[in-house]
Design a protein around this motif. Sequence first.
Motif, short mmCIF file in Angstrom:
data_model
loop_
_atom_site.label_atom_id
_atom_site.label_comp_id
_atom_site.label_asym_id
_atom_site.label_seq_id
_atom_site.Cartn_x
_atom_site.Cartn_y
_atom_site.Cartn_z
N LEU A 46 38.99 7.17 -14.61
CA LEU A 46 40.12 6.68 -13.83
C LEU A 46 41.44 7.39 -14.13
CD1 LEU A 46 39.27 2.87 -14.12
CD2 LEU A 46 38.63 4.47 -12.29
N GLN A 47 41.60 7.83 -15.37
CA GLN A 47 42.84 8.51 -15.75
C GLN A 47 42.66 10.03 -15.81
OE1 GLN A 47 44.54 6.80 -19.34
NE2 GLN A 47 43.98 4.72 -18.71
N GLY A 48 41.52 10.44 -16.33
CA GLY A 48 41.28 11.88 -16.48
C GLY A 48 40.67 12.53 -15.25
N GLY A 49 40.11 11.72 -14.34
CA GLY A 49 39.50 12.27 -13.14
C GLY A 49 38.27 13.11 -13.41
N VAL A 57 37.90 -0.41 -17.93
CA VAL A 57 39.12 0.38 -17.70
C VAL A 57 39.77 0.82 -19.01
CG1 VAL A 57 39.58 -0.60 -15.43
CG2 VAL A 57 40.55 -1.69 -17.47
N THR A 58 39.49 0.12 -20.11
CA THR A 58 40.07 0.48 -21.41
C THR A 58 39.10 1.32 -22.24
OG1 THR A 58 39.27 -1.55 -22.49
CG2 THR A 58 41.44 -1.64 -21.43
N ALA A 93 35.48 7.27 -8.33
CA ALA A 93 36.59 6.61 -9.02
C ALA A 93 36.92 5.24 -8.43
CB ALA A 93 37.83 7.51 -8.98
N LYS A 120 38.63 5.50 -19.04
CA LYS A 120 39.81 6.35 -19.11
C LYS A 120 39.49 7.76 -18.62
CE LYS A 120 42.10 3.89 -22.91
NZ LYS A 120 42.52 3.97 -24.33
N SER A 121 38.31 8.24 -18.98
CA SER A 121 37.92 9.58 -18.54
C SER A 121 37.77 9.64 -17.02
CB SER A 121 36.60 9.97 -19.21
OG SER A 121 36.19 11.26 -18.83
#
Length: 283
Positions: A60-63, A51-52, A21, A57-58
């Motif tokens: 950095l945001q979803g881990g 990042v968008t 990550a 997203k999967s």
Amino acid sequence: DCHTPHAILKVDDPRSSVARANLPKTCARCHSNKVLMDSFGLPSFQYDKFVTSVHGKSLLQGGSEGAPNCASCHGSHGAAPPQVQSLQHVCAQCHPNTAEQFLGGEHHQAVAQHKMTACVTCHDPHAAPHPTDELLHSSCQQCHKTGDPAAATAEEIYKTLQDARAQFDEVTKTAKDDTLGLLPEKEMKSRLDEANTALMQAAVAQHSAKLRDVERFTQVVTGFHGDLADARKSYQERIALRRFALVYIWGFLLVSIFSIAVQRRRSERARVMQAGNHGGSGL
């Protein structure tokens, strides 16, 4: 520059600068530096796009452990951009079913003839937005204009997918609110899962650019939708028959009650008249 000089940590340590990550930010130290990248004639927008993206997203945001980062496509130390002819194999590492459909379609021949680039002609490699039917529609229109047989095929594929999605939404709503008991609960859930899987497979199959490949999967959704419609029709027919039977029974009962009432009144009138006759003869 990548590992830091003193705090060298294992790659699976979440504090490491090269952990899954963290790697995009590490790469961005140089690749988002416009002045530095301009000196090499390279762009500097990759990180901002990533990042968008659905991948970013999967990760950095979803881990997600399965989401790609920079090294997934470019490698860690070789760090070379995928060549045109090998690009489809890079994407196939994570999307093998999509690659199989693509290799069996006409677009693969266009790649071999250098008329298009695999994957990135339709998909931005760094932005990678969530794939939708609208993306298919707009991507096809870039190369195939109205009147082109390929454009007509693209329209048919788009409409087939749209119709299947609308039908899936209907069966999902029916399954959720199935107070009528159209299908046993276990069967309803099983067929709903099957339809959902088929819809995802249909979206993958569009990469062959062949309508029949898409229809092979959308027919599962269409068949389920049709079976639920038949079950609802059968239910409505049973309800209508029951209502008719109830009307008939109540009508029969009312006629019977009316007949009995009339008969009783006649009998009562006859007794009154008979009693009157006996009284008159006594006088």
